[in-house]
Design a protein around this motif. Sequence first.
Motif, PDB file in Angstrom:
ATOM      1  N   PRO A 145       0.804  -1.220   0.000  1.00  0.00           N
ATOM      2  CA  PRO A 145       0.000   0.000   0.000  1.00  0.00           C
ATOM      3  C   PRO A 145       0.840   1.274   0.000  1.00  0.00           C
ATOM      4  O   PRO A 145       1.941   1.306   0.536  1.00  0.00           O
ATOM      5  N   PHE A 146       0.292   2.304  -0.624  1.00  0.00           N
ATOM      6  CA  PHE A 146       0.894   3.628  -0.607  1.00  0.00           C
ATOM      7  C   PHE A 146      -0.236   4.646  -0.441  1.00  0.00           C
ATOM      8  O   PHE A 146      -1.406   4.333  -0.648  1.00  0.00           O
ATOM      9  N   ALA A 147       0.121   5.850  -0.034  1.00  0.00           N
ATOM     10  CA  ALA A 147      -0.885   6.887   0.204  1.00  0.00           C
ATOM     11  C   ALA A 147      -1.643   7.202  -1.085  1.00  0.00           C
ATOM     12  O   ALA A 147      -1.041   7.370  -2.140  1.00  0.00           O
ATOM     13  N   ASP A 152      -6.524   5.496   4.015  1.00  0.00           N
ATOM     14  CA  ASP A 152      -6.421   6.299   2.794  1.00  0.00           C
ATOM     15  C   ASP A 152      -5.237   5.859   1.940  1.00  0.00           C
ATOM     16  O   ASP A 152      -4.385   6.654   1.564  1.00  0.00           O
ATOM     17  N   THR A 153      -5.236   4.572   1.649  1.00  0.00           N
ATOM     18  CA  THR A 153      -4.157   3.985   0.856  1.00  0.00           C
ATOM     19  C   THR A 153      -4.739   3.157  -0.291  1.00  0.00           C
ATOM     20  O   THR A 153      -5.924   2.854  -0.320  1.00  0.00           O
ATOM     21  N   THR A 154      -3.858   2.808  -1.190  1.00  0.00           N
ATOM     22  CA  THR A 154      -4.202   1.875  -2.263  1.00  0.00           C
ATOM     23  C   THR A 154      -2.965   1.059  -2.574  1.00  0.00           C
ATOM     24  O   THR A 154      -1.855   1.416  -2.188  1.00  0.00           O
ATOM     25  N   THR A 155      -3.177  -0.029  -3.237  1.00  0.00           N
ATOM     26  CA  THR A 155      -2.054  -0.799  -3.763  1.00  0.00           C
ATOM     27  C   THR A 155      -2.031  -0.567  -5.269  1.00  0.00           C
ATOM     28  O   THR A 155      -3.066  -0.225  -5.865  1.00  0.00           O
TER      29      THR A 155
END
Length: 180
Positions: free
Chosen positions: A12-14, A162-165
Amino acid sequence: TRQIWGFNGDRPFALGAAARVPILAAVAAEHAAGGLDLDATIAVRDVDLSPPPSQVADAWPTRQAYTARELQALARGGDNTALDLLTKRIGGPGAVNGWLGLRQLVGISVDRYRRQVETEFAGLPSFRADWKGEAAWRRALAGVPAEQGALAARRRAADPRDTTTPVGMVRLLEAFNTRE
Protein backbone atom coordinates in the motif's frame (compact mmCIF):
# COMPACT_ATOMS: atom_id res chain seq x y z
CA THR A 1 -6.09 -12.58 -20.00
CA ARG A 2 -6.61 -9.62 -17.64
CA GLN A 3 -3.61 -10.91 -15.76
CA ILE A 4 -1.66 -8.23 -13.89
CA TRP A 5 2.02 -8.44 -13.12
CA GLY A 6 3.64 -6.03 -10.74
CA PHE A 7 6.55 -5.38 -8.46
CA ASN A 8 5.30 -4.68 -4.92
CA GLY A 9 1.79 -4.73 -6.37
CA ASP A 10 0.21 -5.48 -3.00
CA ARG A 11 2.25 -2.90 -1.08
CA PRO A 12 0.00 0.00 0.00
CA PHE A 13 0.89 3.63 -0.61
CA ALA A 14 -0.88 6.89 0.20
CA LEU A 15 -3.79 7.62 -2.13
CA GLY A 16 -3.04 11.33 -2.28
CA ALA A 17 -4.68 13.04 -5.26
CA ALA A 18 -5.69 9.63 -6.67
CA ALA A 19 -8.41 9.53 -3.98
CA ARG A 20 -10.65 11.34 -6.43
CA VAL A 21 -10.82 8.23 -8.65
CA PRO A 22 -12.70 5.93 -6.20
CA ILE A 23 -14.66 8.87 -4.74
CA LEU A 24 -15.93 10.00 -8.15
CA ALA A 25 -16.66 6.39 -9.12
CA ALA A 26 -18.81 5.98 -6.00
CA VAL A 27 -20.54 9.31 -6.73
CA ALA A 28 -21.29 8.19 -10.30
CA ALA A 29 -22.65 4.88 -8.99
CA GLU A 30 -24.86 6.69 -6.46
CA HIS A 31 -26.22 8.88 -9.26
CA ALA A 32 -26.82 5.86 -11.52
CA ALA A 33 -28.70 4.14 -8.68
CA GLY A 34 -30.95 7.17 -8.28
CA GLY A 35 -29.53 8.23 -4.92
CA LEU A 36 -27.91 11.46 -6.10
CA ASP A 37 -29.59 14.11 -8.20
CA LEU A 38 -26.81 15.95 -10.02
CA ASP A 39 -29.01 19.04 -10.22
CA ALA A 40 -29.50 19.13 -6.44
CA THR A 41 -28.03 22.15 -4.68
CA ILE A 42 -25.38 21.52 -2.04
CA ALA A 43 -24.64 24.24 0.51
CA VAL A 44 -21.06 25.13 1.44
CA ARG A 45 -20.35 26.15 5.02
CA ASP A 46 -17.06 27.24 6.57
CA VAL A 47 -16.64 23.80 8.17
CA ASP A 48 -16.91 22.20 4.72
CA LEU A 49 -13.84 23.93 3.28
CA SER A 50 -10.74 21.91 2.46
CA PRO A 51 -7.09 22.72 1.66
CA PRO A 52 -6.00 23.83 -1.81
CA PRO A 53 -6.48 23.23 -4.57
CA SER A 54 -10.07 24.32 -4.17
CA GLN A 55 -11.96 26.77 -6.31
CA VAL A 56 -14.96 26.19 -4.03
CA ALA A 57 -13.02 27.30 -0.95
CA ASP A 58 -11.49 30.22 -2.85
CA ALA A 59 -14.97 31.46 -3.83
CA TRP A 60 -16.41 31.11 -0.33
CA PRO A 61 -18.16 33.04 1.29
CA THR A 62 -19.18 34.92 -1.86
CA ARG A 63 -20.57 31.70 -3.27
CA GLN A 64 -22.13 29.26 -0.81
CA ALA A 65 -23.99 26.74 -3.00
CA TYR A 66 -23.23 24.51 -5.99
CA THR A 67 -25.09 21.79 -7.83
CA ALA A 68 -23.75 18.28 -7.46
CA ARG A 69 -22.97 18.41 -11.19
CA GLU A 70 -20.79 21.51 -10.72
CA LEU A 71 -19.01 19.90 -7.78
CA GLN A 72 -18.44 16.74 -9.81
CA ALA A 73 -16.76 18.76 -12.59
CA LEU A 74 -14.59 20.64 -10.07
CA ALA A 75 -13.69 17.43 -8.26
CA ARG A 76 -12.50 15.87 -11.52
CA GLY A 77 -10.00 18.72 -11.67
CA GLY A 78 -8.79 17.96 -8.15
CA ASP A 79 -10.84 20.40 -6.05
CA ASN A 80 -10.56 19.05 -2.48
CA THR A 81 -13.64 20.87 -1.13
CA ALA A 82 -15.76 19.57 -4.01
CA LEU A 83 -14.51 16.03 -3.32
CA ASP A 84 -15.34 16.33 0.38
CA LEU A 85 -18.82 17.75 -0.28
CA LEU A 86 -19.65 14.95 -2.71
CA THR A 87 -18.21 12.33 -0.35
CA LYS A 88 -20.37 13.69 2.45
CA ARG A 89 -23.44 13.80 0.19
CA ILE A 90 -23.21 10.08 -0.66
CA GLY A 91 -22.66 8.98 2.95
CA GLY A 92 -19.02 9.72 3.76
CA PRO A 93 -15.81 7.74 3.31
CA GLY A 94 -17.56 4.62 4.60
CA ALA A 95 -19.97 4.77 1.66
CA VAL A 96 -17.04 4.95 -0.76
CA ASN A 97 -15.45 1.90 0.89
CA GLY A 98 -18.82 0.14 0.85
CA TRP A 99 -19.12 0.73 -2.89
CA LEU A 100 -15.57 -0.58 -3.41
CA GLY A 101 -16.44 -3.67 -1.35
CA LEU A 102 -19.60 -4.35 -3.35
CA ARG A 103 -17.53 -4.21 -6.53
CA GLN A 104 -14.93 -6.49 -4.92
CA LEU A 105 -12.25 -3.87 -5.52
CA VAL A 106 -9.75 -4.70 -2.81
CA GLY A 107 -6.59 -2.84 -1.95
CA ILE A 108 -8.19 0.63 -1.96
CA SER A 109 -9.28 2.42 1.19
CA VAL A 110 -10.85 5.88 1.48
CA ASP A 111 -11.15 6.50 5.21
CA ARG A 112 -11.18 10.25 5.77
CA TYR A 113 -12.19 13.45 4.09
CA ARG A 114 -9.46 15.30 2.15
CA ARG A 115 -9.53 18.12 4.71
CA GLN A 116 -8.54 15.59 7.38
CA VAL A 117 -5.89 13.79 5.36
CA GLU A 118 -4.14 16.95 4.15
CA THR A 119 -4.01 18.63 7.56
CA GLU A 120 -2.93 15.50 9.46
CA PHE A 121 -0.22 14.83 6.91
CA ALA A 122 1.14 18.35 7.44
CA GLY A 123 0.96 18.15 11.23
CA LEU A 124 -1.87 20.69 11.49
CA PRO A 125 -5.15 20.53 13.41
CA SER A 126 -8.49 20.51 11.58
CA PHE A 127 -8.70 22.75 8.52
CA ARG A 128 -9.86 26.30 9.22
CA ALA A 129 -11.63 28.67 6.88
CA ASP A 130 -8.91 31.29 7.35
CA TRP A 131 -6.45 28.86 5.71
CA LYS A 132 -8.38 28.92 2.42
CA GLY A 133 -6.42 30.00 -0.61
CA GLU A 134 -2.93 28.98 -1.63
CA ALA A 135 -1.10 31.81 0.20
CA ALA A 136 -2.92 31.29 3.52
CA TRP A 137 -2.42 27.52 3.28
CA ARG A 138 1.31 27.96 2.67
CA ARG A 139 1.55 30.26 5.72
CA ALA A 140 -0.20 27.63 7.84
CA LEU A 141 2.19 24.95 6.58
CA ALA A 142 5.20 27.20 7.22
CA GLY A 143 4.04 27.64 10.82
CA VAL A 144 4.39 23.94 11.59
CA PRO A 145 7.59 23.31 13.58
CA ALA A 146 10.00 21.01 11.71
CA GLU A 147 9.89 18.35 14.42
CA GLN A 148 6.08 18.31 14.42
CA GLY A 149 6.03 18.04 10.62
CA ALA A 150 8.55 15.18 10.66
CA LEU A 151 6.49 13.33 13.27
CA ALA A 152 3.34 13.78 11.17
CA ALA A 153 5.17 12.42 8.10
CA ARG A 154 6.32 9.35 10.04
CA ARG A 155 2.80 8.74 11.32
CA ARG A 156 1.46 9.05 7.77
CA ALA A 157 3.99 6.57 6.43
CA ALA A 158 2.78 3.99 8.97
CA ASP A 159 -0.94 4.75 8.61
CA PRO A 160 -2.91 2.13 6.63
CA ARG A 161 -5.83 4.52 6.09
CA ASP A 162 -6.42 6.30 2.79
CA THR A 163 -4.16 3.98 0.86
CA THR A 164 -4.20 1.88 -2.26
CA THR A 165 -2.05 -0.80 -3.76
CA PRO A 166 -0.86 -0.63 -7.36
CA VAL A 167 -2.90 -3.74 -8.16
CA GLY A 168 -5.99 -2.29 -6.44
CA MET A 169 -5.83 0.91 -8.44
CA VAL A 170 -5.21 -0.95 -11.71
CA ARG A 171 -8.24 -3.14 -11.00
CA LEU A 172 -10.37 -0.03 -10.42
CA LEU A 173 -9.18 1.52 -13.67
CA GLU A 174 -9.81 -1.79 -15.41
CA ALA A 175 -13.38 -1.73 -14.07
CA PHE A 176 -13.81 1.69 -15.70
CA ASN A 177 -12.35 0.42 -18.96
CA THR A 178 -14.71 -2.57 -19.05
CA ARG A 179 -17.65 -0.36 -17.97
CA GLU A 180 -18.21 -2.36 -14.81
